[in-house]
Design an enzyme around this catalytic site. Structure first.
Site, PDB file in Angstrom:
ATOM      1  N   HIS A 128      38.646  32.736  40.941  1.00  0.00           N
ATOM      2  CA  HIS A 128      38.205  34.131  41.018  1.00  0.00           C
ATOM      3  C   HIS A 128      38.999  34.999  40.042  1.00  0.00           C
ATOM      4  O   HIS A 128      38.426  35.824  39.309  1.00  0.00           O
ATOM      5  CB  HIS A 128      38.379  34.641  42.451  1.00  0.00           C
ATOM      6  CG  HIS A 128      38.136  36.104  42.628  1.00  0.00           C
ATOM      7  ND1 HIS A 128      36.920  36.619  43.019  1.00  0.00           N
ATOM      8  CD2 HIS A 128      38.962  37.166  42.462  1.00  0.00           C
ATOM      9  CE1 HIS A 128      37.004  37.943  43.090  1.00  0.00           C
ATOM     10  NE2 HIS A 128      38.235  38.292  42.753  1.00  0.00           N
ATOM     11  N   GLU A 129      40.317  34.813  40.015  1.00  0.00           N
ATOM     12  CA  GLU A 129      41.162  35.610  39.127  1.00  0.00           C
ATOM     13  C   GLU A 129      40.860  35.308  37.663  1.00  0.00           C
ATOM     14  O   GLU A 129      40.851  36.208  36.817  1.00  0.00           O
ATOM     15  CB  GLU A 129      42.639  35.369  39.444  1.00  0.00           C
ATOM     16  CG  GLU A 129      43.060  35.783  40.850  1.00  0.00           C
ATOM     17  CD  GLU A 129      42.741  37.235  41.166  1.00  0.00           C
ATOM     18  OE1 GLU A 129      42.807  38.082  40.243  1.00  0.00           O
ATOM     19  OE2 GLU A 129      42.402  37.533  42.323  1.00  0.00           O
ATOM     20  N   HIS A 132      37.904  37.270  36.474  1.00  0.00           N
ATOM     21  CA  HIS A 132      38.173  38.643  36.045  1.00  0.00           C
ATOM     22  C   HIS A 132      38.576  38.686  34.574  1.00  0.00           C
ATOM     23  O   HIS A 132      38.208  39.619  33.843  1.00  0.00           O
ATOM     24  CB  HIS A 132      39.281  39.254  36.902  1.00  0.00           C
ATOM     25  CG  HIS A 132      38.813  39.761  38.229  1.00  0.00           C
ATOM     26  ND1 HIS A 132      37.757  40.624  38.377  1.00  0.00           N
ATOM     27  CD2 HIS A 132      39.290  39.523  39.492  1.00  0.00           C
ATOM     28  CE1 HIS A 132      37.591  40.905  39.670  1.00  0.00           C
ATOM     29  NE2 HIS A 132      38.502  40.253  40.361  1.00  0.00           N
ATOM     30  N   GLU A 187      34.071  42.442  41.374  1.00  0.00           N
ATOM     31  CA  GLU A 187      34.545  41.461  42.357  1.00  0.00           C
ATOM     32  C   GLU A 187      33.454  40.438  42.664  1.00  0.00           C
ATOM     33  O   GLU A 187      33.725  39.233  42.762  1.00  0.00           O
ATOM     34  CB  GLU A 187      34.983  42.168  43.646  1.00  0.00           C
ATOM     35  CG  GLU A 187      36.218  43.046  43.505  1.00  0.00           C
ATOM     36  CD  GLU A 187      37.477  42.255  43.188  1.00  0.00           C
ATOM     37  OE1 GLU A 187      37.450  41.010  43.245  1.00  0.00           O
ATOM     38  OE2 GLU A 187      38.495  42.890  42.867  1.00  0.00           O
TER      39      GLU A 187
END
Length: 269
Positions: A128-129, A132, A187
């Site tokens: 997920h990071e 970004h 997100e």
């Protein structure tokens, strides 16, 4: 291990243990003219690198022989270059429950997050990071953090030049990076990236589901204040878990994990 706080004793994000992240003296807010600053990907990578190096130098980082580092290397060692992005990663020995990735490819995982997440859950969170960064959300976050730390005036903003930050400003930059918030759309897109990352590498995508279920459970109790502050811009964790479940069912890879609970003991490294 210690808690992540600023020199001004202002709590910044939601997780830490016993290493102290000194986040520097707060400076005045950047002027509205800063928006004119040209900020390239290269600028974002340079500034992010400087901010992360400052955090590494001012906080307790797990050594190469530390069980946390050994575990992270075991899980993530083959992802030193993921989707064309060179990555470097370390563990902060802190009580806050968090992880972040910056535009330069730096990934930092907090030990208390590792204490409550399984291997698959950690992979989903790190994925997920990385999402970004790949989606350039981190570029925007670095630019905003830099502008606040530099407290630039309109004249310097219009010069299109990224100035060198002093130590106090680097501390402020670190503070702003850790406190950065992404939009709910960003997100959700990072969630999609994480799911695709898990599926691409044949990891158990249900780990993304159970990770969000655990994050939902963290919304109560003594961690509520800091956790809820961090999660204020995020889509609801329970809803995010259900989206993962729906995708997994559609892909034919869903395997019901049963009731998800927070562990009562630290997960073995």
């Amino acid at each position: 291990m210690k808690k992540i706080i600023s020199i001004a004793l202002i709590a910044t994000v939601s997780f830490c243990m016993n290493a102290q992240i000194n986040l520097g003296k707060m400076t005045k807010a950047a002027s509205s003219g800063v928006a004119a600053l040209s900020f390239s990907n290269a600028d974002a990578q340079k500034v992010a690198k400087e901010g992360v190096e400052w955090m590494d130098n001012n906080n307790e980082v797990a050594s190469e022989n530390d069980p946390y580092t050994i575990r992270l290397n075991r899980l993530f060692g083959k992802h030193k270059n993921e989707d064309g992005l060179p990555l470097n990663y370390k563990v902060y020995l802190v009580t806050d429950i968090n992880a972040f990735a910056c535009a330069d490819g730096s990934v930092r995982v907090f030990s208390s997050l590792m204490d409550i997440m399984t291997d698959d859950e950690l992979l989903a969170i790190i994925g997920h990071e990385i999402g970004h960064v790949k989606n350039e959300d981190s570029k925007d976050a670095v630019k905003n953090a830099y502008m606040k730390a530099a407290a630039m005036e309109a004249a310097s903003a219009s010069s299109n030049t990224v100035q060198v930050l002093n130590d106090s400003q680097l501390g402020e930059l670190a503070n702003n990076l850790l406190d950065a918030k992404h939009s709910k759309k960003q997100e959700s897109e990072a969630d999609d990236y994480s799911y695709d990352f898990m599926k691409k590498h044949n990891y158990n995508v249900v780990g993304a589901y159970t990770a969000f279920k655990k994050l939902a459970l963290l919304g109560g109790g003594e961690k509520a204040t800091s956790y809820q502050r961090m999660m204020s811009s995020h889509p609801d964790s329970e809803k995010r878990a259900q989206i993962i479940k729906s995708r997994a069912e559609k892909d034919g890879v869903w395997n019901d994990p049963g009731e998800v609970k927070l562990p009562t003991e630290r997960i073995t490294e």
